[in-house]
Design a protein around this motif. Structure first.
Motif, mmCIF file in Angstrom:
data_model
loop_
_atom_site.group_PDB
_atom_site.id
_atom_site.type_symbol
_atom_site.label_atom_id
_atom_site.label_comp_id
_atom_site.label_asym_id
_atom_site.label_seq_id
_atom_site.Cartn_x
_atom_site.Cartn_y
_atom_site.Cartn_z
ATOM 1 N N GLU A 31 -34.451 19.024 -24.611
ATOM 2 C CA GLU A 31 -34.571 17.765 -25.356
ATOM 3 C C GLU A 31 -35.463 17.891 -26.590
ATOM 4 O O GLU A 31 -35.613 16.933 -27.345
ATOM 5 C CB GLU A 31 -35.109 16.660 -24.443
ATOM 6 N N TYR A 32 -36.074 19.058 -26.776
ATOM 7 C CA TYR A 32 -37.002 19.264 -27.896
ATOM 8 C C TYR A 32 -36.632 20.552 -28.627
ATOM 9 O O TYR A 32 -36.014 21.441 -28.049
ATOM 10 C CB TYR A 32 -38.445 19.345 -27.371
ATOM 11 N N HIS A 33 -37.014 20.645 -29.878
ATOM 12 C CA HIS A 33 -36.756 21.882 -30.622
ATOM 13 C C HIS A 33 -37.715 22.980 -30.204
ATOM 14 O O HIS A 33 -37.357 24.166 -30.161
ATOM 15 C CB HIS A 33 -36.881 21.628 -32.126
ATOM 16 N N LEU A 34 -38.935 22.570 -29.918
ATOM 17 C CA LEU A 34 -39.994 23.536 -29.637
ATOM 18 C C LEU A 34 -40.896 22.961 -28.558
ATOM 19 O O LEU A 34 -41.276 21.788 -28.624
ATOM 20 C CB LEU A 34 -40.807 23.775 -30.916
ATOM 21 N N THR A 35 -41.197 23.779 -27.553
ATOM 22 C CA THR A 35 -42.147 23.376 -26.525
ATOM 23 C C THR A 35 -43.324 24.335 -26.581
ATOM 24 O O THR A 35 -43.151 25.548 -26.473
ATOM 25 C CB THR A 35 -41.495 23.403 -25.128
#
Lengths: 205, 205
Positions: free
Chosen positions: B174-178
């Motif tokens: 759900e995110y580009h970068l964690t």
């Protein structure tokens, strides 16, 4: 010595990211090289081992039913394979050279070297597209079969990791950086990923 | 216009990363500013709203039992708060200026603007230490209470998100970068995170 490990969902482009990162940083690169080395050490044929590789562990360690016929002999080959991979990965680290290792739970096996650990994921549609483009010679899977293959391989990776570590596969806290390749041309993210790893290795300066 | 959103586990340093990123990039920065704006719009007192904020939603939408006395009046304030936050966040985007928004599900609310979405996590011990160092004036929690608070707030954030979106809170896809802040001095990762976001916004060039 800086070690970068890359764990990845099948089809997410982790291998491409690892190779490009190695080229960008001038680091040694390992993945199929490991398999070849394992083959050499274990006296098993590289192609045969490739069929076992990350991808042949669906039922392990849950059960001893083998994906290659269910004989304990085959199973013992799998155990031997993991053991040889472990030795080879430790051997690579012992070389003391900066390197990138894709897969094979190198992040767990080399924990004492404090590697920078990256997990690469992508949306399913992205992985399907990528897998279709890169399907092995002669592989003709329906989309349904391919979706099943993606799940199966990632499940196998999670289970192999569970065998070696209590650290869950893909869990955000287990990696320094989790990268979603959806929407990216992977080469365009390489410098930023490299910057991130270098900032990590240099963070005490 | 470039929008960067930051979602985060409580105590992970997401707010600090967001502020430093905004300073580094020269972007506008929003988080408590949003609350103040909401307060202004809704005619509720900012401190009172802060007590509702991300952190007051434990039981919502599972039940209407309120954390502030269980009256539907209070509950209606919570609904009003979310609605006002939504309007304010949409208003910020409508300004058309590069910005960073921490929390408040801006990644979901501003999806049509294609923001670069970052999720910030850390190991529990890291979050406990950080939370202790930054405890509000007069807050005296035991470690056990603090551990409970961490879980409670993150659960509340997950539930608020579930109310607004089918996209699960904290799920890597759900995110580009964690980013895992464990072991980092956050300012040392800022340039790399900025590079990453810029590579994303510039990826089509």
């Amino acid at each position: 010595m800086n070690i970068i490990t890359i764990s990845r969902e099948f089809g997410s482009g982790g291998r491409e990211l690892g190779k490009r990162l190695a080229d960008h940083l001038g680091y040694d690169y390992y993945d199929s090289e490991i398999i070849a080395a394992v083959a050499k050490n274990s006296g098993m044929d590289a192609d045969y081992i490739r069929t076992l590789g990350d991808d042949g562990w669906q039922q392990y360690p849950i059960t001893f039913r083998s994906t290659l016929g269910g004989t304990l002999y085959t199973q013992s080959n799998k155990v031997q394979l993991l053991l040889e991979q472990k030795r080879v990965i430790e051997g690579i680290a012992a070389l003391g050279k900066d390197c990138i290792i894709v897969g094979r739970n190198a992040d767990v096996l080399l924990k004492k070297y404090q590697p920078f650990n990256i997990f690469v994921c992508a949306e399913t549609e992205t992985k399907l597209k990528r897998s279709l483009e890169r399907a092995p010679e002669g592989e003709q899977l329906t989309e349904k079969q391919l979706r099943r293959k993606l799940k199966k391989i990632d499940k196998a990776r999670a289970q192999t990791r569970a065998l070696l570590s209590s650290s869950p596969w893909g869990q955000r806290k287990e990696y320094h950086l989790t990268v979603n390749t959806t929407g990216w041309e992977i080469k365009k993210m390489v410098p930023a990923v490299a910057d991130f790893a270098m900032a990590w290795f240099g963070r005490m300066e």
